[in-house]
Write a protein that holds these residues in place. Structure first.
Motif, short mmCIF file in Angstrom:
data_model
loop_
_atom_site.label_atom_id
_atom_site.label_comp_id
_atom_site.label_asym_id
_atom_site.label_seq_id
_atom_site.Cartn_x
_atom_site.Cartn_y
_atom_site.Cartn_z
N GLY A 20 0.63 -1.28 0.02
CA GLY A 20 0.02 0.12 0.09
C GLY A 20 0.96 1.20 -0.05
O GLY A 20 1.93 1.26 0.20
N PRO A 21 0.05 2.46 -0.05
CA PRO A 21 0.94 3.68 -0.09
C PRO A 21 1.58 4.06 1.17
O PRO A 21 1.16 3.65 2.13
N PHE A 22 2.57 4.95 1.10
CA PHE A 22 3.48 5.28 2.21
C PHE A 22 3.74 6.72 2.17
O PHE A 22 3.64 7.22 1.13
N VAL A 23 3.92 7.37 3.28
CA VAL A 23 4.39 8.88 3.34
C VAL A 23 5.86 8.68 4.31
O VAL A 23 6.15 7.79 4.85
N PHE A 227 11.54 3.75 -0.03
CA PHE A 227 11.43 4.36 1.29
C PHE A 227 12.86 5.23 1.08
O PHE A 227 12.57 6.41 1.65
N ALA A 228 13.82 4.81 0.65
CA ALA A 228 15.14 5.64 0.55
C ALA A 228 15.02 6.62 -0.31
O ALA A 228 15.24 7.84 0.07
N LEU A 229 14.36 6.65 -1.53
CA LEU A 229 13.94 7.72 -2.40
C LEU A 229 13.19 8.75 -1.95
O LEU A 229 13.14 9.86 -1.92
N ALA A 230 12.15 8.16 -0.99
CA ALA A 230 11.34 9.35 -0.50
C ALA A 230 11.87 10.26 0.96
O ALA A 230 11.66 11.20 0.80
N VAL A 231 12.68 9.38 1.44
CA VAL A 231 13.42 10.13 2.57
C VAL A 231 14.35 11.13 1.99
O VAL A 231 14.54 12.21 2.50
N LEU A 232 14.95 10.67 1.01
CA LEU A 232 16.09 11.81 0.33
C LEU A 232 15.33 12.82 -0.55
O LEU A 232 15.79 14.00 -0.29
N ARG A 233 14.11 12.48 -1.25
CA ARG A 233 13.55 13.82 -1.69
C ARG A 233 12.79 14.56 -0.49
O ARG A 233 12.69 15.69 -1.02
N GLN A 234 12.65 14.34 0.64
CA GLN A 234 12.00 15.05 1.47
C GLN A 234 13.15 16.18 1.92
O GLN A 234 12.49 17.21 2.48
N ASP A 235 14.27 15.60 2.17
CA ASP A 235 15.02 16.80 2.73
C ASP A 235 15.80 17.51 1.71
O ASP A 235 15.77 17.45 0.42
#
Length: 235
Positions: A20-23, A227-235
Motif C-alpha cells: 500500500g501507499p506510504f508517506v 523508502f530511501a527515495l522518499a526520505v532523500l526527496r523530503q530533505d
C-alpha cells in the motif's frame, strides 16, 4: 464530563512490508477543522483508520545521526532496534549529481538512488533508482512523448549534441501540471510522478491529505529502496 480533554489514541506501528501507499514525516494525524494535528517521530508511515479517522502509523523510523550529512538509518517500527537498511552517499564515480547506496542490515547492497544535476537533465526527472537485476527505474516529464525506451534514446541524443556527461536523469519534485490555476488561491494542482522500469510502472508519487505519498507498484521493487527515495526527496 464537560471540559475534559479527549485522550489521543495510541496508533500502533504497522509492518514495514505491508502493501500500500506510504508517506515520510512526523504527521500522525493532519490538522482538521476544530482539531489540532498529531505528530510523532520521523518515520515512513502508512495510512490506517481508527473510529472513522485517518492516521499515519509508523512502519519504519528514520534516524539521521548528523544533520549536515545526508546519511540515514531506517529501523523497523514494530521492532524499534532492528535495522532495516542504511542510506549513505557514494563518493566518486564521475559525472554530475549524487548517488546513494541503500544496504540491508548485513551490508548487502539493495540498490542505488541517483539525483541527476539540474544542468544534465533532459526529459526525465532528477531522482531515479537502480535495483540489481532490473532496468533503471526512471520518471519522465509529463510533456515527454513516446515509450520509456524512446525517451532514453532522446536523452542520449541530447547528451551527444550538447551536454557532456550523464544521459537522462530524473526530476526531484511533483510537477505542477494543471492547465489552469484556481482563480482564488492561485494554487495549481500537482500531477503524480510515475517511475518506470522500461515500460513497467514501478512507483508512483502523489498526495494523500496534502502529504506527499508513494505507491510501490512493481511486485519486485524492494520497498526499502522506495523508502530511501522518499526520505532523500523530503530533505
Amino acid at each position: 464530563m464537560f471540559g475534559r480533554k479527549r485522550e489521543e489514541p495510541q496508533i500502533a506501528p504497522v509492518p514495514w512490508d505491508t502493501e500500500g501507499p506510504f508517506v515520510v514525516g512526523e504527521v500522525v494525524r493532519p490538522a482538521a477543522v476544530r482539531q489540532k494535528g498529531l505528530s510523532g517521530r520521523r518515520a515512513v508511515r502508512m495510512s490506517v483508520t481508527l473510529d472513522g479517522v485517518r492516521y499515519f502509523a509508523a512502519a519504519a523510523f528514520v534516524e539521521q545521526r548528523a544533520p549536515e550529512v545526508r546519511s540515514y538509518e531506517l529501523y523497523d517500527a514494530t521492532r524499534a532496534q532492528e535495522l532495516l537498511c542504511t542510506i549513505a552517499p557514494v563518493r566518486g564515480g564521475g559525472g554530475s549529481g549524487e548517488r546513494y547506496a541503500v544496504r540491508d542490515q548485513a551490508g548487502r547492497e539493495l540498490g542505488l538512488v541517483f539525483r541527476t544535476g539540474a544542468a544534465k537533465r533532459t526529459v526525465q526527472h532528477g531522482w531515479w533508482l537502480r535495483q540489481p537485476g532490473h532496468p533503471d527505474i526512471v520518471a519522465r516529464y509529463h510533456w515527454a512523448r513516446g515509450g520509456a525506451k524512446q525517451i532514453a534514446a532522446r536523452g542520449r541524443d541530447a547528451t551527444v549534441r550538447g551536454a557532456d556527461g550523464l544521459v537522462a536523469g530524473v526530476v526531484d519534485s511533483v510537477i505542477a501540471g494543471a492547465t489552469a490555476a484556481d482563480s482564488r488561491s492561485h494554487v495549481r494542482p500537482t500531477k503524480p510522478v510515475t517511475w518506470c522500469a522500461e515500460d513497467e510502472v514501478a512507483l508512483t508519487a502523489g498526495h494523500t491529505q496534502g502529504i506527499k505519498s508513494y505507491i510501490p507498484q512493481a511486485s519486485w521493487l524492494d520497498r526499502r529502496l522506495a523508502f530511501a527515495l522518499a526520505v532523500l526527496r523530503q530533505d
